[in-house]
Design a protein around this motif. Structure first.
Motif, PDB file in Angstrom:
ATOM      1  N   THR A   1      -7.024  -5.504  -6.330  1.00 40.68           N
ATOM      2  CA  THR A   1      -7.135  -5.883  -7.742  1.00 40.68           C
ATOM      3  C   THR A   1      -6.937  -4.685  -8.653  1.00 40.68           C
ATOM      4  O   THR A   1      -6.241  -4.767  -9.673  1.00 40.68           O
ATOM      5  CB  THR A   1      -8.517  -6.524  -8.014  1.00 40.68           C
ATOM      6  OG1 THR A   1      -8.666  -7.682  -7.182  1.00 40.68           O
ATOM      7  CG2 THR A   1      -8.666  -6.922  -9.474  1.00 40.68           C
ATOM      8  N   PHE A   2      -7.542  -3.548  -8.268  1.00 41.31           N
ATOM      9  CA  PHE A   2      -7.379  -2.333  -9.073  1.00 41.31           C
ATOM     10  C   PHE A   2      -5.911  -1.909  -9.126  1.00 41.31           C
ATOM     11  O   PHE A   2      -5.380  -1.613 -10.207  1.00 41.31           O
ATOM     12  CB  PHE A   2      -8.227  -1.200  -8.494  1.00 41.31           C
ATOM     13  CG  PHE A   2      -7.905   0.146  -9.080  1.00 41.31           C
ATOM     14  CD1 PHE A   2      -8.418   0.516 -10.319  1.00 41.31           C
ATOM     15  CD2 PHE A   2      -7.063   1.033  -8.417  1.00 41.31           C
ATOM     16  CE1 PHE A   2      -8.093   1.743 -10.886  1.00 41.31           C
ATOM     17  CE2 PHE A   2      -6.744   2.264  -8.969  1.00 41.31           C
ATOM     18  CZ  PHE A   2      -7.266   2.617 -10.205  1.00 41.31           C
TER      19      PHE A   2
ATOM     20  N   LEU B   1      -2.562  -3.537  -0.055  1.00 38.58           N
ATOM     21  CA  LEU B   1      -1.143  -3.362  -0.380  1.00 38.58           C
ATOM     22  C   LEU B   1      -0.352  -4.661  -0.216  1.00 38.58           C
ATOM     23  O   LEU B   1       0.884  -4.622  -0.172  1.00 38.58           O
ATOM     24  CB  LEU B   1      -0.531  -2.273   0.514  1.00 38.58           C
ATOM     25  CG  LEU B   1      -1.133  -0.869   0.391  1.00 38.58           C
ATOM     26  CD1 LEU B   1      -0.452   0.092   1.369  1.00 38.58           C
ATOM     27  CD2 LEU B   1      -1.010  -0.338  -1.036  1.00 38.58           C
ATOM     28  N   SER B   2      -1.049  -5.789  -0.139  1.00 37.25           N
ATOM     29  CA  SER B   2      -0.340  -7.056   0.087  1.00 37.25           C
ATOM     30  C   SER B   2       0.721  -7.351  -0.983  1.00 37.25           C
ATOM     31  O   SER B   2       1.810  -7.842  -0.632  1.00 37.25           O
ATOM     32  CB  SER B   2      -1.331  -8.218   0.220  1.00 37.25           C
ATOM     33  OG  SER B   2      -2.213  -8.285  -0.874  1.00 37.25           O
ATOM     34  N   PRO B   3       0.475  -7.050  -2.277  1.00 37.10           N
ATOM     35  CA  PRO B   3       1.560  -7.293  -3.252  1.00 37.10           C
ATOM     36  C   PRO B   3       2.816  -6.475  -2.942  1.00 37.10           C
ATOM     37  O   PRO B   3       3.938  -6.957  -3.126  1.00 37.10           O
ATOM     38  CB  PRO B   3       0.935  -6.862  -4.584  1.00 37.10           C
ATOM     39  CG  PRO B   3      -0.544  -7.050  -4.383  1.00 37.10           C
ATOM     40  CD  PRO B   3      -0.773  -6.642  -2.959  1.00 37.10           C
TER      41      PRO B   3
ATOM     42  N   LYS C   1       6.774  -8.081  -1.445  1.00 40.59           N
ATOM     43  CA  LYS C   1       8.041  -7.959  -2.190  1.00 40.59           C
ATOM     44  C   LYS C   1       9.052  -7.038  -1.505  1.00 40.59           C
ATOM     45  O   LYS C   1      10.229  -7.048  -1.873  1.00 40.59           O
ATOM     46  CB  LYS C   1       7.759  -7.460  -3.616  1.00 40.59           C
ATOM     47  CG  LYS C   1       7.324  -6.013  -3.705  1.00 40.59           C
ATOM     48  CD  LYS C   1       7.055  -5.616  -5.162  1.00 40.59           C
ATOM     49  CE  LYS C   1       6.616  -4.169  -5.257  1.00 40.59           C
ATOM     50  NZ  LYS C   1       6.287  -3.764  -6.624  1.00 40.59           N
ATOM     51  N   THR C   2       8.608  -6.229  -0.523  1.00 36.80           N
ATOM     52  CA  THR C   2       9.547  -5.317   0.135  1.00 36.80           C
ATOM     53  C   THR C   2      10.055  -5.922   1.441  1.00 36.80           C
ATOM     54  O   THR C   2       9.320  -6.642   2.123  1.00 36.80           O
ATOM     55  CB  THR C   2       8.885  -3.959   0.432  1.00 36.80           C
ATOM     56  OG1 THR C   2       7.704  -4.166   1.237  1.00 36.80           O
ATOM     57  CG2 THR C   2       8.486  -3.244  -0.847  1.00 36.80           C
ATOM     58  N   PRO C   3      11.305  -5.637   1.821  1.00 40.24           N
ATOM     59  CA  PRO C   3      11.857  -6.180   3.068  1.00 40.24           C
ATOM     60  C   PRO C   3      11.099  -5.637   4.282  1.00 40.24           C
ATOM     61  O   PRO C   3      10.809  -4.434   4.363  1.00 40.24           O
ATOM     62  CB  PRO C   3      13.307  -5.683   3.058  1.00 40.24           C
ATOM     63  CG  PRO C   3      13.583  -5.260   1.655  1.00 40.24           C
ATOM     64  CD  PRO C   3      12.287  -4.822   1.086  1.00 40.24           C
TER      65      PRO C   3
ATOM     66  N   LEU D   1      -5.753 -15.624   2.497  1.00 40.30           N
ATOM     67  CA  LEU D   1      -5.123 -14.414   3.022  1.00 40.30           C
ATOM     68  C   LEU D   1      -4.768 -14.492   4.509  1.00 40.30           C
ATOM     69  O   LEU D   1      -3.979 -13.693   4.994  1.00 40.30           O
ATOM     70  CB  LEU D   1      -6.038 -13.196   2.809  1.00 40.30           C
ATOM     71  CG  LEU D   1      -5.853 -12.383   1.529  1.00 40.30           C
ATOM     72  CD1 LEU D   1      -6.899 -11.277   1.437  1.00 40.30           C
ATOM     73  CD2 LEU D   1      -4.455 -11.781   1.434  1.00 40.30           C
ATOM     74  N   GLY D   2      -5.356 -15.438   5.248  1.00 42.82           N
ATOM     75  CA  GLY D   2      -5.176 -15.493   6.696  1.00 42.82           C
ATOM     76  C   GLY D   2      -3.726 -15.567   7.130  1.00 42.82           C
ATOM     77  O   GLY D   2      -3.281 -14.818   8.008  1.00 42.82           O
ATOM     78  N   ASP D   3      -2.951 -16.472   6.511  1.00 47.25           N
ATOM     79  CA  ASP D   3      -1.539 -16.635   6.889  1.00 47.25           C
ATOM     80  C   ASP D   3      -0.728 -15.383   6.557  1.00 47.25           C
ATOM     81  O   ASP D   3       0.150 -14.974   7.319  1.00 47.25           O
ATOM     82  CB  ASP D   3      -0.935 -17.849   6.174  1.00 47.25           C
ATOM     83  CG  ASP D   3      -1.469 -19.167   6.715  1.00 47.25           C
ATOM     84  OD1 ASP D   3      -2.056 -19.163   7.813  1.00 47.25           O
ATOM     85  OD2 ASP D   3      -1.314 -20.194   6.028  1.00 47.25           O
ATOM     86  N   ILE D   4      -1.025 -14.804   5.403  1.00 44.86           N
ATOM     87  CA  ILE D   4      -0.307 -13.599   4.993  1.00 44.86           C
ATOM     88  C   ILE D   4      -0.610 -12.445   5.951  1.00 44.86           C
ATOM     89  O   ILE D   4       0.292 -11.723   6.387  1.00 44.86           O
ATOM     90  CB  ILE D   4      -0.693 -13.212   3.548  1.00 44.86           C
ATOM     91  CG1 ILE D   4      -0.197 -14.268   2.566  1.00 44.86           C
ATOM     92  CG2 ILE D   4      -0.135 -11.832   3.175  1.00 44.86           C
ATOM     93  CD1 ILE D   4      -0.702 -14.093   1.154  1.00 44.86           C
TER      94      ILE D   4
END
Length: 277
Positions: A50-51, A106-108, A112-114, A157-160
Motif C-alpha cells: 500500500t505504501f 511488489l505484486s503491482p 505489469k512486467t513480463p 491474493l492466493g491465485d496471484i
C-alpha cells in the motif's frame, strides 16, 4: 502452536502441531522449517504494498535512475522499485517468507512486467544467518520453492501468489539449503561478487534482518557509527543505499547514502516503553 487463545491444553496442541507438520512434509511444506508468513507478516506485506503504491508518480529523465541513492528522494526510489522507470532486478533469499513478502509487496510490479524479463533470482547466499529451524530451507538445489498451502488459499491474493511461485523464479543461484561450512561472511562475499557484476541501475534484495545487519557491519566503514550496524531492520522495512567497489577492489557502503524508505530500523527504546505499558 503456543497461541494462548486456544482452549486446548498445551501438550495436546503441541502433538496436534507435530502431526500436522509430519503430514505437510510429504508435500514439501512445513510450519516449522522454512516457515511461512504469519497473519501479521501477511498484513505487513500488504501495508508495504500500500505504501509503495501510494507514492506519487515520478518520471526520471536523463538517466536519473542511475544516480546515487543520496541524490534521489523517496518517491524517486519507490518509482524504481515499482518498475516505473530505470532498470532494476530482484534477488531473494531462498526462504519462503522472504519470497512471499516480496511477492505481496511488489505484486503491482510483477502484474505489469513480463514474466520472462522480471524474474526473482533466488539465492542461497542470501539465506538468513541463524541456525533456528525456521531459517532452514525446504527447497532442493536448482528447484523452485513451493508456495505454502495457507498462502495459496489467501483471499484475493492466493491465485496471484500461486501464479508468481510458478512463473517468476530464476533458480540458477539456488544451491539448496546452506551448509554448516557456509559461514555468513562467506555467503556475503558470494553475494557481493554477483552484485558487482550486475549491469543495472538497482538491485532489490528480499532478505532478513540479521543478515542485513551483518551486511552493514561488513561494508560500512569500520570507524563509522550507524544504526544499521547495531539495529535490525523492522519487519517489511525498506532501506536503500549505494554500494561501490573501488580501484583497490574494496567494497564499501557510503554512510551518507543509507536512506530509510519505509519502516527503517528498530527503535529499541520504543520497544521497552511498549513493554512497560
Amino acid at each position: 502452536v503456543f497461541n494462548g487463545g486456544s482452549k486446548l491444553p498445551l501438550p495436546i496442541r503441541f502433538v496436534k502441531a507435530l502431526i500436522s507438520e509430519a503430514l505437510m512434509l510429504f508435500g514439501q511444506d512445513s510450519i516449522f522449517f522454512d516457515s511461512p508468513l504469519s497473519e501479521a507478516g501477511i498484513k505487513q506485506g500488504r501495508d508495504l504494498m500500500t505504501f509503495l503504491a501510494s507514492q506519487p508518480q515520478r518520471i526520471l529523465e536523463n538517466d536519473r535512475a542511475s544516480r546515487p541513492v543520496k541524490e534521489l528522494d523517496v518517491a524517486e526510489l519507490v518509482a524504481i522499485i515499482r518498475g516505473d522507470c530505470g532498470e532494476s532486478i530482484v534477488a531473494s533469499s531462498i526462504l519462503r517468507r522472504a519470497i512471499s513478502t516480496g511477492f505481496i509487496a511488489l505484486s503491482p510490479r510483477f502484474l505489469k512486467t513480463p514474466a520472462q524479463k522480471d524474474k526473482v533470482q533466488i539465492m542461497t547466499c542470501l539465506q538468513e544467518i541463524s541456525r533456528n529451524v525456521d531459517t532452514l530451507s525446504l527447497t532442493p538445489e536448482k528447484e523452485a520453492p513451493q508456495i505454502p498451502a495457507g498462502e495459496a488459499q489467501m483471499k484475493h491474493l492466493g491465485d496471484i501468489m500461486s501464479h508468481f511461485y510458478r512463473t517468476r523464479f530464476d533458480k540458477r543461484k539456488n544451491n539448496g539449503n546452506k551448509t554448516l561450512k557456509q559461514k555468513a561472511i562467506k555467503r556475503q562475499d558470494e553475494f557481493v561478487k554477483w552484485l558487482v557484476e550486475q549491469k543495472t541501475d538497482c538491485v532489490i534484495v528480499l532478505g532478513h534482518s540479521l543478515y542485513f545487519r551483518e551486511f552493514f557491519k561488513s561494508y560500512l566503514p569500520k570507524a563509522c557509527k550507524h544504526d544499521a550496524k547495531t539495529k535490525k531492520m523492522v519487519n517489511c522495512g525498506c532501506v536503500a543505499f549505494d554500494f561501490y567497489k573501488d580501484s583497490k577492489n574494496v567494497c564499501r557502503i557510503p554512510p551518507d547514502s543509507v536512506k530509510e524508505i519505509y519502516g527503517g530500523f528498530e527503535d529499541k527504546s520504543k520497544k521497552k516503553k511498549d513493554k512497560k505499558a
